[in-house]
Scaffold this motif. Sequence first.
Motif, PDB file in Angstrom:
ATOM      1  N   ARG A 137       0.831  -1.209   0.000  1.00 37.85           N
ATOM      2  CA  ARG A 137       0.000   0.000   0.000  1.00 37.85           C
ATOM      3  C   ARG A 137       0.864   1.257   0.000  1.00 37.85           C
ATOM      4  NH1 ARG A 137      -4.221   1.817   4.831  1.00 37.85           N
ATOM      5  NH2 ARG A 137      -5.127   3.615   3.719  1.00 37.85           N
ATOM      6  N   SER A 138       1.921   1.242   0.784  1.00 39.21           N
ATOM      7  CA  SER A 138       2.796   2.410   0.865  1.00 39.21           C
ATOM      8  C   SER A 138       3.518   2.647  -0.456  1.00 39.21           C
ATOM      9  CB  SER A 138       3.807   2.223   2.006  1.00 39.21           C
ATOM     10  OG  SER A 138       4.532   3.408   2.237  1.00 39.21           O
ATOM     11  N   MET A 139       4.038   1.592  -1.074  1.00 43.39           N
ATOM     12  CA  MET A 139       4.751   1.768  -2.340  1.00 43.39           C
ATOM     13  C   MET A 139       3.825   2.227  -3.450  1.00 43.39           C
ATOM     14  SD  MET A 139       7.683  -1.242  -2.348  1.00 43.39           S
ATOM     15  CE  MET A 139       6.733  -2.574  -1.590  1.00 43.39           C
ATOM     16  N   HIS A 140       2.564   1.800  -3.415  1.00 41.01           N
ATOM     17  CA  HIS A 140       1.596   2.251  -4.419  1.00 41.01           C
ATOM     18  C   HIS A 140       1.173   3.698  -4.204  1.00 41.01           C
ATOM     19  CE1 HIS A 140       0.957  -1.234  -6.881  1.00 41.01           C
ATOM     20  NE2 HIS A 140       0.632  -2.018  -5.859  1.00 41.01           N
ATOM     21  N   ALA A 141       1.410   4.222  -3.018  1.00 41.31           N
ATOM     22  CA  ALA A 141       0.960   5.576  -2.687  1.00 41.31           C
ATOM     23  C   ALA A 141       1.950   6.661  -3.101  1.00 41.31           C
ATOM     24  CB  ALA A 141       0.696   5.684  -1.185  1.00 41.31           C
ATOM     25  N   THR A 142       3.069   6.279  -3.699  1.00 43.84           N
ATOM     26  CA  THR A 142       4.070   7.256  -4.103  1.00 43.84           C
ATOM     27  C   THR A 142       4.631   6.892  -5.471  1.00 43.84           C
ATOM     28  OG1 THR A 142       6.237   8.213  -3.554  1.00 43.84           O
ATOM     29  CG2 THR A 142       5.832   5.955  -2.820  1.00 43.84           C
ATOM     30  N   ARG A 143       5.118   7.898  -6.171  1.00 41.12           N
ATOM     31  CA  ARG A 143       5.793   7.655  -7.439  1.00 41.12           C
ATOM     32  C   ARG A 143       7.281   7.407  -7.233  1.00 41.12           C
ATOM     33  NH1 ARG A 143       3.186  12.289 -11.465  1.00 41.12           N
ATOM     34  NH2 ARG A 143       1.009  11.549 -11.366  1.00 41.12           N
ATOM     35  N   ALA A 144       7.764   7.621  -6.031  1.00 39.07           N
ATOM     36  CA  ALA A 144       9.186   7.443  -5.750  1.00 39.07           C
ATOM     37  C   ALA A 144       9.591   5.977  -5.919  1.00 39.07           C
ATOM     38  CB  ALA A 144       9.498   7.908  -4.334  1.00 39.07           C
ATOM     39  N   SER A 145      10.780   5.763  -6.426  1.00 36.84           N
ATOM     40  CA  SER A 145      11.279   4.401  -6.592  1.00 36.84           C
ATOM     41  C   SER A 145      11.701   3.801  -5.262  1.00 36.84           C
ATOM     42  CB  SER A 145      12.469   4.384  -7.556  1.00 36.84           C
ATOM     43  OG  SER A 145      12.067   4.744  -8.853  1.00 36.84           O
ATOM     44  N   ILE A 146      12.194   4.652  -4.363  1.00 30.96           N
ATOM     45  CA  ILE A 146      12.685   4.176  -3.072  1.00 30.96           C
ATOM     46  C   ILE A 146      12.048   5.000  -1.960  1.00 30.96           C
ATOM     47  CG2 ILE A 146      14.708   3.711  -1.646  1.00 30.96           C
ATOM     48  CD1 ILE A 146      16.375   3.839  -4.255  1.00 30.96           C
ATOM     49  N   THR A 147      11.452   4.324  -1.004  1.00 30.84           N
ATOM     50  CA  THR A 147      10.914   4.973   0.185  1.00 30.84           C
ATOM     51  C   THR A 147      11.719   4.520   1.390  1.00 30.84           C
ATOM     52  OG1 THR A 147       8.674   5.013  -0.723  1.00 30.84           O
ATOM     53  CG2 THR A 147       8.895   5.290   1.658  1.00 30.84           C
ATOM     54  N   PHE A 148      12.196   5.488   2.150  1.00 32.86           N
ATOM     55  CA  PHE A 148      12.853   5.196   3.421  1.00 32.86           C
ATOM     56  C   PHE A 148      11.872   5.520   4.531  1.00 32.86           C
ATOM     57  CE2 PHE A 148      16.474   5.831   0.609  1.00 32.86           C
ATOM     58  CZ  PHE A 148      17.285   4.749   0.955  1.00 32.86           C
ATOM     59  N   CYS A 149      11.675   4.573   5.425  1.00 33.71           N
ATOM     60  CA  CYS A 149      10.584   4.667   6.389  1.00 33.71           C
ATOM     61  C   CYS A 149      11.062   4.266   7.787  1.00 33.71           C
ATOM     62  CB  CYS A 149       9.464   3.742   5.924  1.00 33.71           C
ATOM     63  SG  CYS A 149       8.040   3.674   6.994  1.00 33.71           S
ATOM     64  N   GLY A 150      10.601   4.977   8.808  1.00 27.67           N
ATOM     65  CA  GLY A 150      10.897   4.640  10.193  1.00 27.67           C
ATOM     66  C   GLY A 150       9.700   3.991  10.858  1.00 27.67           C
ATOM     67  N   HIS A 151       9.513   4.324  12.147  1.00 26.23           N
ATOM     68  CA  HIS A 151       8.336   3.912  12.915  1.00 26.23           C
ATOM     69  C   HIS A 151       8.389   2.455  13.353  1.00 26.23           C
ATOM     70  CE1 HIS A 151       4.595   5.117  14.605  1.00 26.23           C
ATOM     71  NE2 HIS A 151       3.788   4.570  13.730  1.00 26.23           N
ATOM     72  N   VAL A 152       8.835   1.582  12.463  1.00 26.61           N
ATOM     73  CA  VAL A 152       8.991   0.159  12.781  1.00 26.61           C
ATOM     74  C   VAL A 152      10.432  -0.048  13.265  1.00 26.61           C
ATOM     75  CG1 VAL A 152       8.923  -2.193  11.897  1.00 26.61           C
ATOM     76  CG2 VAL A 152       7.291  -0.490  11.056  1.00 26.61           C
ATOM     77  N   HIS A 153      10.590  -0.692  14.398  1.00 25.34           N
ATOM     78  CA  HIS A 153      11.906  -0.758  15.042  1.00 25.34           C
ATOM     79  C   HIS A 153      12.743  -1.960  14.639  1.00 25.34           C
ATOM     80  CE1 HIS A 153      11.303   2.283  18.523  1.00 25.34           C
ATOM     81  NE2 HIS A 153      10.473   2.572  17.539  1.00 25.34           N
ATOM     82  N   MET A 154      12.315  -2.676  13.614  1.00 21.18           N
ATOM     83  CA  MET A 154      13.065  -3.839  13.138  1.00 21.18           C
ATOM     84  C   MET A 154      13.469  -3.631  11.682  1.00 21.18           C
ATOM     85  SD  MET A 154      11.009  -6.995  14.945  1.00 21.18           S
ATOM     86  CE  MET A 154       9.373  -6.384  14.538  1.00 21.18           C
ATOM     87  N   PRO A 155      14.750  -3.790  11.357  1.00 17.96           N
ATOM     88  CA  PRO A 155      15.189  -3.571   9.975  1.00 17.96           C
ATOM     89  C   PRO A 155      14.571  -4.571   9.004  1.00 17.96           C
ATOM     90  CG  PRO A 155      16.953  -4.532  11.307  1.00 17.96           C
ATOM     91  CD  PRO A 155      15.853  -4.172  12.247  1.00 17.96           C
ATOM     92  N   THR A 156      14.002  -4.049   7.930  1.00 15.00           N
ATOM     93  CA  THR A 156      13.326  -4.876   6.931  1.00 15.00           C
ATOM     94  C   THR A 156      13.462  -4.216   5.568  1.00 15.00           C
ATOM     95  OG1 THR A 156      11.655  -5.261   8.655  1.00 15.00           O
ATOM     96  CG2 THR A 156      11.189  -6.170   6.496  1.00 15.00           C
ATOM     97  N   LEU A 157      13.384  -4.993   4.522  1.00 10.61           N
ATOM     98  CA  LEU A 157      13.411  -4.468   3.162  1.00 10.61           C
ATOM     99  C   LEU A 157      12.302  -5.114   2.346  1.00 10.61           C
ATOM    100  CD1 LEU A 157      14.827  -2.743   0.981  1.00 10.61           C
ATOM    101  CD2 LEU A 157      16.305  -4.724   0.519  1.00 10.61           C
ATOM    102  N   PHE A 158      11.510  -4.281   1.673  1.00 11.61           N
ATOM    103  CA  PHE A 158      10.438  -4.758   0.793  1.00 11.61           C
ATOM    104  C   PHE A 158      10.751  -4.312  -0.637  1.00 11.61           C
ATOM    105  CE2 PHE A 158       8.492  -4.121   4.947  1.00 11.61           C
ATOM    106  CZ  PHE A 158       7.739  -5.272   5.135  1.00 11.61           C
TER     107      PHE A 158
END
Length: 247
Positions: A137-158
């Motif tokens: 949902r987050s990736m569909h909500a932006t035209r950016a190729s890469i989104t850097f996101c916080g809030h979640v305290h565990m490192p993850t890559l989608f």
Amino acid sequence: MLIAILTDLHANREALEACLAHARQQKAGRYAFLGDLVGYGADPVWVLDTVMDYVRQGAWALIGNHDAALLPGDKQGMNPTARKVVDWTKEQLRPDQVEFIAQLPYRIEWEDILFVHANAWAPEKWEYIDGVMEATRSMHATRASITFCGHVHMPTLFHLSLTGKTGEFLPTPEEGIPLSKQRRWLVIPGSAGQPRDGNPAACYATFDTDTQELTYYRIPYDAETACQKIISAGLPPALGHRLINGN
């Protein structure tokens, strides 16, 4: 250019000092702080002064939900422990620091990159990216190729493929990951100031805009001192103990 991305600092001076020292060794040319600069930890004044200084030198900084909770009129729900720290933090900060927090944005777009604290679809509502569905949902909500996101305290890559399929994996620290332009990416560096994946080492990441290479890092720091500061400040001891356990 090498960008150092740090998020969820949570007023943890010892962790932030260690991450910044490591980023300087990597020769980071710019810094992005993705919110939750304060909350939980015992050094909100020092952490804010440090981030403010970096911003004066060209760094990016966002507001997080723990930062926003310090502002007049904030009505977001927080558990009693987090609210207690917010109330304590309010008593520590100078007016110029509160003013700095008040002017921080929810999102920053730069070239083909989006920086947010919570998510891209409604960054001001503080909804979490808990898995593949929210990441998509987050990736569909932006035209950016890469989104850097916080809030979640565990490192993850989608990553989102051209066919619309989203993949998720846990990165290995210090192993560079090329971010193909054929996909969209959502990068969660993990928390610098309060890791929650069972590893007490601080989290942050770097991104090389020339090579398109992402690298996650885990940085050991003096968690014992950070813990003792929390207890000495009269804050809930559990917030200190979790730094040592990383959970």
